[in-house]
Design a protein around this motif. Structure first.
Motif, PDB file in Angstrom:
ATOM      1  N   ILE A 256       0.817  -1.241   0.212  1.00 59.39           N
ATOM      2  CA  ILE A 256      -0.166   0.028   0.027  1.00 59.39           C
ATOM      3  C   ILE A 256       0.856   1.454  -0.033  1.00 59.39           C
ATOM      4  CG2 ILE A 256      -1.595   1.421   1.138  1.00 59.39           C
ATOM      5  CD1 ILE A 256      -2.450  -1.423  -0.038  1.00 59.39           C
ATOM      6  N   GLU A 257       1.976   1.483   0.806  1.00 61.60           N
ATOM      7  CA  GLU A 257       2.894   2.629   0.763  1.00 61.60           C
ATOM      8  C   GLU A 257       4.079   2.270   0.373  1.00 61.60           C
ATOM      9  OE1 GLU A 257       2.875   3.913   4.771  1.00 61.60           O
ATOM     10  OE2 GLU A 257       0.565   4.442   4.971  1.00 61.60           O
ATOM     11  N   SER A 258       4.442   0.975  -0.252  1.00 67.64           N
ATOM     12  CA  SER A 258       5.976   0.656  -0.783  1.00 67.64           C
ATOM     13  C   SER A 258       5.794  -0.219  -1.939  1.00 67.64           C
ATOM     14  CB  SER A 258       6.679   0.276   0.436  1.00 67.64           C
ATOM     15  OG  SER A 258       6.090  -0.772   1.194  1.00 67.64           O
ATOM     16  N   ARG A 282       2.712  -4.007 -16.587  1.00 69.38           N
ATOM     17  CA  ARG A 282       1.656  -5.322 -16.426  1.00 69.38           C
ATOM     18  C   ARG A 282       0.375  -4.713 -15.509  1.00 69.38           C
ATOM     19  NH1 ARG A 282       5.973  -8.542 -16.445  1.00 69.38           N
ATOM     20  NH2 ARG A 282       6.027 -10.190 -18.117  1.00 69.38           N
ATOM     21  N   TYR A 283       0.856  -4.133 -14.328  1.00 66.97           N
ATOM     22  CA  TYR A 283      -0.332  -3.725 -13.373  1.00 66.97           C
ATOM     23  C   TYR A 283      -0.700  -2.294 -13.748  1.00 66.97           C
ATOM     24  CZ  TYR A 283       0.624  -6.750  -9.264  1.00 66.97           C
ATOM     25  OH  TYR A 283       0.879  -7.801  -8.435  1.00 66.97           O
ATOM     26  N   LYS A 284      -0.204  -1.781 -14.628  1.00 65.80           N
ATOM     27  CA  LYS A 284      -0.692  -0.393 -15.133  1.00 65.80           C
ATOM     28  C   LYS A 284      -1.612  -0.673 -16.367  1.00 65.80           C
ATOM     29  CE  LYS A 284       1.122   4.215 -14.850  1.00 65.80           C
ATOM     30  NZ  LYS A 284       2.413   4.982 -15.109  1.00 65.80           N
ATOM     31  N   ASN A 285      -1.746  -1.980 -16.910  1.00 68.23           N
ATOM     32  CA  ASN A 285      -2.886  -2.224 -17.563  1.00 68.23           C
ATOM     33  C   ASN A 285      -3.994  -2.681 -17.113  1.00 68.23           C
ATOM     34  OD1 ASN A 285      -1.396  -1.296 -19.963  1.00 68.23           O
ATOM     35  ND2 ASN A 285      -0.250  -3.290 -20.320  1.00 68.23           N
ATOM     36  N   LEU A 286      -4.119  -3.059 -15.865  1.00 63.26           N
ATOM     37  CA  LEU A 286      -4.956  -3.432 -15.342  1.00 63.26           C
ATOM     38  C   LEU A 286      -6.033  -2.557 -14.722  1.00 63.26           C
ATOM     39  CD1 LEU A 286      -3.205  -5.917 -12.822  1.00 63.26           C
ATOM     40  CD2 LEU A 286      -4.572  -6.471 -14.766  1.00 63.26           C
ATOM     41  N   SER A 287      -7.255  -2.821 -14.566  1.00 64.08           N
ATOM     42  CA  SER A 287      -8.402  -1.741 -14.251  1.00 64.08           C
ATOM     43  C   SER A 287      -7.875  -1.028 -12.911  1.00 64.08           C
ATOM     44  CB  SER A 287      -9.848  -2.365 -13.898  1.00 64.08           C
ATOM     45  OG  SER A 287     -10.633  -1.670 -13.091  1.00 64.08           O
ATOM     46  N   LEU A 290      -9.428  -2.155  -9.293  1.00 65.99           N
ATOM     47  CA  LEU A 290      -9.075  -3.200  -8.548  1.00 65.99           C
ATOM     48  C   LEU A 290      -8.628  -2.666  -7.061  1.00 65.99           C
ATOM     49  CD1 LEU A 290      -7.211  -5.187 -11.213  1.00 65.99           C
ATOM     50  CD2 LEU A 290      -9.103  -5.888 -10.136  1.00 65.99           C
ATOM     51  N   ILE A 291      -9.219  -3.337  -6.157  1.00 66.66           N
ATOM     52  CA  ILE A 291      -8.598  -3.253  -4.666  1.00 66.66           C
ATOM     53  C   ILE A 291      -7.316  -4.046  -4.672  1.00 66.66           C
ATOM     54  CG2 ILE A 291      -9.274  -3.574  -2.429  1.00 66.66           C
ATOM     55  CD1 ILE A 291     -11.003  -1.190  -3.722  1.00 66.66           C
ATOM     56  N   VAL A 292      -6.288  -3.498  -4.137  1.00 65.37           N
ATOM     57  CA  VAL A 292      -5.012  -4.306  -4.151  1.00 65.37           C
ATOM     58  C   VAL A 292      -4.954  -4.675  -2.564  1.00 65.37           C
ATOM     59  CG1 VAL A 292      -2.465  -4.114  -4.071  1.00 65.37           C
ATOM     60  CG2 VAL A 292      -3.679  -2.892  -5.643  1.00 65.37           C
ATOM     61  N   GLY A 314      -5.733   2.594  -8.764  1.00 65.79           N
ATOM     62  CA  GLY A 314      -5.559   3.779  -9.212  1.00 65.79           C
ATOM     63  C   GLY A 314      -4.948   4.831  -8.294  1.00 65.79           C
ATOM     64  N   GLU A 315      -5.484   4.700  -6.775  1.00 67.70           N
ATOM     65  CA  GLU A 315      -4.885   5.553  -5.869  1.00 67.70           C
ATOM     66  C   GLU A 315      -3.595   5.295  -5.685  1.00 67.70           C
ATOM     67  OE1 GLU A 315      -7.594   5.132  -2.696  1.00 67.70           O
ATOM     68  OE2 GLU A 315      -9.455   5.785  -3.651  1.00 67.70           O
ATOM     69  N   LEU A 316      -3.121   4.077  -5.688  1.00 67.54           N
ATOM     70  CA  LEU A 316      -1.545   3.600  -5.341  1.00 67.54           C
ATOM     71  C   LEU A 316      -0.821   4.124  -6.502  1.00 67.54           C
ATOM     72  CD1 LEU A 316      -2.799   1.750  -3.304  1.00 67.54           C
ATOM     73  CD2 LEU A 316      -1.378  -0.021  -4.127  1.00 67.54           C
TER      74      LEU A 316
END
Length: 379
Positions: A256-258, A282-287, A290-292, A314-316
């Motif tokens: 969440i912070e790192s 990879r992660y940037k292409n995901l919705s 999504l809740i991490v 998106g917030e991360l």
């Protein structure tokens, strides 16, 4: 008459999550205290080693506030109980000692419900607050899968018994280096399937089911799908999961912070490029909706309401410092040169998770004591 009381790890955990005030007197030696301690937003803590209090607790009395709950902690319980008794005899009230000591704090798992799933099931996060480890239980139709299982398998068994659920799968997102996995042991006990990414399993000594991209793992009658996404970087086989098209279980790749560190197999220079590709492509292409849900947390500030550790993808990407390093050379420097100390006994933990060594329970406990240190920014 003043009486000495005890407080267990569950009660302390709920105080930390609920941000209740607690004053802690930690009587371990200074080195152990500086390495790892109980933390929380409303926790006040001081360290006075046990041997400095054998001739009297006046030094402690001078620092203990009136009118607050005071918890005395040590490694295993005995020293804290002795010191706490002396403080009570000196006339202080609301004095407690930690039952089982920091050993119990390291091993307690707090189940936190994440959500009801669209197929009728449930998703739970198990917060190992004293170690910063997070594991997950997917429930559906009387069946269960556990992801990134800690070695204290009895706590999962009790949970599943209460939920009247049968274990069908255990999965590890990667070969862990900070804690001993209970996934294989639990799967063996119940004759079920243990999944591990094959690129992390080249040296394991046991049979396992390959966890490869495109695999679909079903849990229960409602056919909740757990779909792996290959996301190397923390290890060469690190694998993420998307559950119910809403939840991204990111393992030790993204917190969440790192972000995850790539050096615990001695291959940081080789894996840093994989880490960047996973996080920045990879992660940037995901919705972004999504809740991490990561496999670890490094700071108590990452604990949200009810103790849940989560964040919207998106917030991360807007706030996580590890996702703001656009220059590739700067990213490489950050994740290979500016790292915190490596986890305690991480080489032995990796060997245990490979099946190469088989330490007994006390040896495993000693190997795991201390913080997880799986992240780049946990300084």
């Amino acid at each position: 008459m003043n009486t000495l009381q005890k407080m267990n790890a569950k009660e302390v955990t709920q105080m930390v999550i609920g941000k209740e005030e607690l004053f802690i007197l930690d009587v371990r030696n200074e080195t152990d205290f500086n390495d790892w301690k109980i933390e929380g937003e409303s926790i006040e803590i001081v360290n006075i080693p046990y041997f400095d209090l054998l001739d009297g607790v006046d030094a402690a009395l001078d620092q203990i506030p009136e009118g607050k709950k005071v918890l005395v902690v040590c490694a295993k319980e005995g020293s804290s109980q002795y010191v706490a008794e002396q403080i009570v005899e000196a006339g202080r009230t609301q004095i407690y000692y930690l039952e089982g000591g920091m050993k119990s704090w390291s091993e307690y798992l707090e189940p936190v419900k994440v959500a009801d799933l669209s197929g009728g099931g449930e998703l739970y996060q198990f917060v190992r607050i004293g170690k910063g480890c997070l594991s997950y239980v997917v429930l559906s139709g009387g069946e269960a899968a556990i992801i990134d299982t800690s070695r204290m398998i009895d706590q999962y068994e009790s949970f599943l018994l209460n939920k009247n659920a049968k274990l069908v799968h255990t999965l590890d997102t990667h070969l862990h280096a900070d804690h001993i996995s209970g996934g294989r042991q639990l799967a063996l006990k119940y004759g079920e399937t243990y999944y591990l990414p094959p690129k992390d399993a080249t040296e394991v000594t046991f049979e396992y089911e390959k966890l490869e991209e495109g695999t679909e793992i079903y849990v229960g009658d409602e056919k909740i799908v757990v779909q792996p996404i290959y996301s190397p970087g923390h290890t060469i086989g690190s694998t993420s999961f998307i559950i119910d098209n809403q939840y991204l279980l990111s393992g030790d790749i993204l917190f969440i912070e790192s972000i995850g560190r790539p050096d615990l197999a001695g291959l940081a220079e080789d894996w840093v490029g994989d880490l960047r590709e996973t996080l920045y492509e990879r992660y940037k292409n995901l919705s972004k909706q999504l809740i991490v849900l990561p496999a670890h947390f490094g700071r108590m500030t990452e604990l949200g309401e009810d103790g849940l550790v989560s964040g919207r993808l998106g917030e991360l990407y807007r706030n996580n410092p590890g996702l703001q390093i656009n220059d590739e050379s700067e990213f490489r420097t950050t994740v290979t040169e500016n790292l915190p100390p490596q986890p305690n006994s991480y080489k032995e933990i990796r060997q245990t998770n490979m099946g190469k060594i088989n330490p007994d329970e006390e040896e495993q406990r000693a190997m795991e004591i201390g913080p997880n240190r799986c992240a780049v920014h946990d300084n």
